[in-house]
Design an enzyme around this catalytic site. Sequence first.
Site, PDB file in Angstrom:
ATOM      1  N   HIS A  60      -9.146 -16.272  -8.273  1.00  0.00           N
ATOM      2  CA  HIS A  60      -8.339 -16.964  -7.263  1.00  0.00           C
ATOM      3  C   HIS A  60      -7.744 -18.243  -7.862  1.00  0.00           C
ATOM      4  O   HIS A  60      -8.166 -18.715  -8.930  1.00  0.00           O
ATOM      5  CB  HIS A  60      -9.205 -17.290  -6.042  1.00  0.00           C
ATOM      6  N   GLU A  62      -7.976 -21.375  -7.089  1.00  0.00           N
ATOM      7  CA  GLU A  62      -8.878 -22.515  -7.295  1.00  0.00           C
ATOM      8  C   GLU A  62      -9.597 -22.378  -8.636  1.00  0.00           C
ATOM      9  O   GLU A  62      -9.761 -23.359  -9.379  1.00  0.00           O
ATOM     10  CB  GLU A  62      -9.946 -22.571  -6.181  1.00  0.00           C
ATOM     11  N   CYS A  89     -11.829 -19.318  -0.028  1.00  0.00           N
ATOM     12  CA  CYS A  89     -12.649 -18.230   0.525  1.00  0.00           C
ATOM     13  C   CYS A  89     -14.122 -18.613   0.471  1.00  0.00           C
ATOM     14  O   CYS A  89     -14.560 -19.352  -0.409  1.00  0.00           O
ATOM     15  CB  CYS A  89     -12.398 -16.934  -0.233  1.00  0.00           C
ATOM     16  N   CYS A  98     -14.797 -19.131  -3.629  1.00  0.00           N
ATOM     17  CA  CYS A  98     -14.215 -20.347  -4.227  1.00  0.00           C
ATOM     18  C   CYS A  98     -14.884 -21.603  -3.678  1.00  0.00           C
ATOM     19  O   CYS A  98     -14.912 -22.632  -4.352  1.00  0.00           O
ATOM     20  CB  CYS A  98     -12.722 -20.394  -3.955  1.00  0.00           C
ATOM     21  N   TRP A 191      11.615  12.423 -17.805  1.00  0.00           N
ATOM     22  CA  TRP A 191      11.555  10.976 -17.901  1.00  0.00           C
ATOM     23  C   TRP A 191      12.906  10.337 -17.609  1.00  0.00           C
ATOM     24  O   TRP A 191      13.906  10.666 -18.238  1.00  0.00           O
ATOM     25  CB  TRP A 191      11.090  10.536 -19.306  1.00  0.00           C
ATOM     26  N   ARG A 205      -1.222   0.994 -12.450  1.00  0.00           N
ATOM     27  CA  ARG A 205      -2.285   1.978 -12.133  1.00  0.00           C
ATOM     28  C   ARG A 205      -3.664   1.350 -12.262  1.00  0.00           C
ATOM     29  O   ARG A 205      -4.574   1.664 -11.506  1.00  0.00           O
ATOM     30  CB  ARG A 205      -2.203   3.170 -13.097  1.00  0.00           C
ATOM     31  N   ASP A 221       5.340  18.776 -13.009  1.00  0.00           N
ATOM     32  CA  ASP A 221       5.170  17.909 -14.194  1.00  0.00           C
ATOM     33  C   ASP A 221       3.815  18.069 -14.875  1.00  0.00           C
ATOM     34  O   ASP A 221       3.641  17.599 -15.993  1.00  0.00           O
ATOM     35  CB  ASP A 221       5.307  16.424 -13.785  1.00  0.00           C
ATOM     36  N   GLU A 321       2.758   7.828  -6.220  1.00  0.00           N
ATOM     37  CA  GLU A 321       3.600   8.215  -7.369  1.00  0.00           C
ATOM     38  C   GLU A 321       3.924   9.668  -7.167  1.00  0.00           C
ATOM     39  O   GLU A 321       3.183  10.538  -7.633  1.00  0.00           O
ATOM     40  CB  GLU A 321       2.823   8.091  -8.683  1.00  0.00           C
TER      41      GLU A 321
HETATM   42  N1  LIG Z   1      11.100  10.041 -10.576  1.00  0.00           N
HETATM   43  C1  LIG Z   1       9.865   9.909 -10.150  1.00  0.00           C
HETATM   44  O1  LIG Z   1       9.361   8.804  -9.965  1.00  0.00           O
HETATM   45  C2  LIG Z   1       9.079  11.164  -9.867  1.00  0.00           C
HETATM   46  C3  LIG Z   1       7.713  11.063  -9.545  1.00  0.00           C
HETATM   47  C4  LIG Z   1       7.029  12.242  -9.252  1.00  0.00           C
HETATM   48  C5  LIG Z   1       7.703  13.450  -9.294  1.00  0.00           C
HETATM   49  N2  LIG Z   1       9.029  13.496  -9.625  1.00  0.00           N
HETATM   50  C6  LIG Z   1       9.765  14.748  -9.647  1.00  0.00           C
HETATM   51  O2  LIG Z   1       9.768  15.300  -8.353  1.00  0.00           O
HETATM   52  C7  LIG Z   1       9.850  16.716  -8.440  1.00  0.00           C
HETATM   53  C8  LIG Z   1       8.821  17.327  -7.486  1.00  0.00           C
HETATM   54  O3  LIG Z   1       9.211  16.940  -6.200  1.00  0.00           O
HETATM   55  P1  LIG Z   1       8.551  17.481  -4.882  1.00  0.00           P
HETATM   56  O4  LIG Z   1       9.292  16.859  -3.771  1.00  0.00           O
HETATM   57  O5  LIG Z   1       8.451  18.944  -4.956  1.00  0.00           O
HETATM   58  O6  LIG Z   1       7.053  16.963  -5.041  1.00  0.00           O
HETATM   59  P2  LIG Z   1       6.066  16.059  -4.187  1.00  0.00           P
HETATM   60  O7  LIG Z   1       6.809  15.205  -3.236  1.00  0.00           O
HETATM   61  O8  LIG Z   1       5.183  15.393  -5.184  1.00  0.00           O
HETATM   62  O9  LIG Z   1       5.179  17.106  -3.425  1.00  0.00           O
HETATM   63  C9  LIG Z   1       5.651  17.667  -2.245  1.00  0.00           C
HETATM   64  C10 LIG Z   1       4.592  18.570  -1.644  1.00  0.00           C
HETATM   65  O10 LIG Z   1       3.522  17.809  -1.136  1.00  0.00           O
HETATM   66  C11 LIG Z   1       2.845  18.573  -0.155  1.00  0.00           C
HETATM   67  N3  LIG Z   1       2.543  17.808   1.032  1.00  0.00           N
HETATM   68  C12 LIG Z   1       1.331  17.743   1.637  1.00  0.00           C
HETATM   69  N4  LIG Z   1       1.388  16.994   2.731  1.00  0.00           N
HETATM   70  C13 LIG Z   1       2.640  16.574   2.852  1.00  0.00           C
HETATM   71  C14 LIG Z   1       3.296  15.782   3.821  1.00  0.00           C
HETATM   72  N5  LIG Z   1       2.662  15.254   4.871  1.00  0.00           N
HETATM   73  N6  LIG Z   1       4.614  15.547   3.663  1.00  0.00           N
HETATM   74  C15 LIG Z   1       5.265  16.034   2.610  1.00  0.00           C
HETATM   75  N7  LIG Z   1       4.718  16.817   1.651  1.00  0.00           N
HETATM   76  C16 LIG Z   1       3.393  17.073   1.774  1.00  0.00           C
HETATM   77  C17 LIG Z   1       3.820  19.717   0.209  1.00  0.00           C
HETATM   78  O11 LIG Z   1       3.334  20.902  -0.367  1.00  0.00           O
HETATM   79  P3  LIG Z   1       2.332  21.827   0.508  1.00  0.00           P
HETATM   80  O12 LIG Z   1       3.069  22.158   1.752  1.00  0.00           O
HETATM   81  O13 LIG Z   1       1.990  22.959  -0.359  1.00  0.00           O
HETATM   82  O14 LIG Z   1       1.161  20.941   0.784  1.00  0.00           O
HETATM   83  C18 LIG Z   1       5.117  19.319  -0.478  1.00  0.00           C
HETATM   84  O15 LIG Z   1       5.901  20.411  -0.853  1.00  0.00           O
HETATM   85  C19 LIG Z   1       9.636  17.087  -9.886  1.00  0.00           C
HETATM   86  O16 LIG Z   1      10.863  17.404 -10.466  1.00  0.00           O
HETATM   87  C20 LIG Z   1       9.092  15.812 -10.499  1.00  0.00           C
HETATM   88  O17 LIG Z   1       9.482  15.676 -11.843  1.00  0.00           O
HETATM   89  C21 LIG Z   1       9.721  12.371  -9.892  1.00  0.00           C
END
Ligand SMILES: NC(=O)c1ccc[n+]([C@@H]2O[C@H](COP(=O)([O-])OP(=O)(O)OC[C@H]3O[C@@H](n4cnc5c(N)ncnc54)[C@H](OP(=O)(O)O)[C@@H]3O)[C@@H](O)[C@H]2O)c1
Length: 385
Positions: A60, A62, A89, A98, A191, A205, A221, A321
């Site tokens: 903190h 302090e 605190c 603190c 990426w 993280r 991924d 993420e």
């Molecule tokens: N640029 C970035 O920062 C970043 C980060 C991560 C991923 N990505 C990219 O995103 C792509 C994947 O995207 P995505 O949209 O398919 O993946 P996602 O958002 O990670 O996963 C979506 C899945 O989560 C499950 N889910 C469970 N509960 C949910 C809820 N309440 N609401 C919504 N979904 C829920 C669903 O599958 P079920 O129905 O089977 O549960 C849904 O299809 C990849 O190309 C990856 O490379 C990019």
Amino acid sequence: MNMTAQTLNPEVLGSLLDRLGHEAGRFRFEVAPNPCVGAAVLAAGEVVGMGYHETYGGPHAEIQALAVARASGVPQADWDTIAVTLEPCSTTGKTPPCVKAILDSGIQNVVVSQLDPNPSHEGRGLRMLEDAGLTVRVMDGICRLEDVSPHFLRWVANERVRRPRPWMIAKWAQTMTGQMTPPADVGEGRWISGQESLMEVQLLRAKVDALVTGVGTVLADNPRLSVRPPGRTEHPPARIILDSWLRTPTDARLFEEPAEGESAGPVIIMCLPGSNAVRWRALEQAGARIVEIRGEDRKRLRLLDVQSWLAREGHSRVLLETGPTLLRRYLESGFVDQVRMITGNVRGGEGPSLADWIQEAKLKQPMMRESGSDSVMEAFLGLEF
Ligand SMILES: NC(=O)c1ccc[n+]([C@@H]2O[C@H](COP(=O)([O-])OP(=O)(O)OC[C@H]3O[C@@H](n4cnc5c(N)ncnc54)[C@H](OP(=O)(O)O)[C@@H]3O)[C@@H](O)[C@H]2O)c1
């Protein structure tokens, strides 16, 4: 002349507290949901050490100010006052109280600009200092939490205390058109951001209790979601996969042993009640803990229940993420408190764009900066101040 909290010029103290509050605000995205706090140790009216709460779970203000005062060479016996922008605190959280550090320092005067608004702490630290014979002065109205740490007021709001849920930070990388998957010929189709931003993610993280992602990201991924240097690897966050139908492959890299020098938290897969028992057993054997969460319209996991579960398990600061599907759902749910949006130097991309959401979003206390060739925007969401 013997300077005390009573005899120090209020204008000088006021502007010192203002300055401390302003400087402390620079660390807002590093410390949230904790408040931004600054402190200064004085000897005969001169500042001999200043310090800030700079990182979640870290010392903190302090403690930092006392350490700087110690290094200043000014004898401890000469320290007479500590000025702090928030009541010290009195309980042990991630760090010792603190109030004890102040008592141990021998300082006799304490000036604060604001009481801790948390009803279970409000005034307690100051009473302990007064009971020990110190002079305490509260300079109300300077360095108000509404101005310096509005996020903290959201964190200690009644509704949040009654129904706890974690402080949720959504971090994503996007192309210049707001898409989260780059064109296939860029960054191996995965990426978007550069090395500097990726290193920063490791640091982030290491400072959260859990990571949340969707099964879509696991399938696309195959990430490990581990912590690597420069992130500190002592307490890797739990890895939570929202996977309604247990589609996570049993040979996903999540289940691999972390490489030398890396660490990774337990894998927890959240699914709908009544999911396939064979998949359940296989994923358990692979090393996952499976948790059932109620469904929303019998299709998707109910995010309110996910958030309550995270809080019950003691996950206070959580990093989202994930891909565009779950990210948008979270952003629209109101459960995201803080965002880090990394825009890479990449044109075009695949999948839906978040550009419309970004245009409408009520971003508070935004901060723009550069990280290598990326531009980074951090902000709070959902603040009323
Ligand atoms: N640029 C970035 O920062 C970043 C980060 C991560 C991923 N990505 C990219 O995103 C792509 C994947 O995207 P995505 O949209 O398919 O993946 P996602 O958002 O990670 O996963 C979506 C899945 O989560 C499950 N889910 C469970 N509960 C949910 C809820 N309440 N609401 C919504 N979904 C829920 C669903 O599958 P079920 O129905 O089977 O549960 C849904 O299809 C990849 O190309 C990856 O490379 C990019």
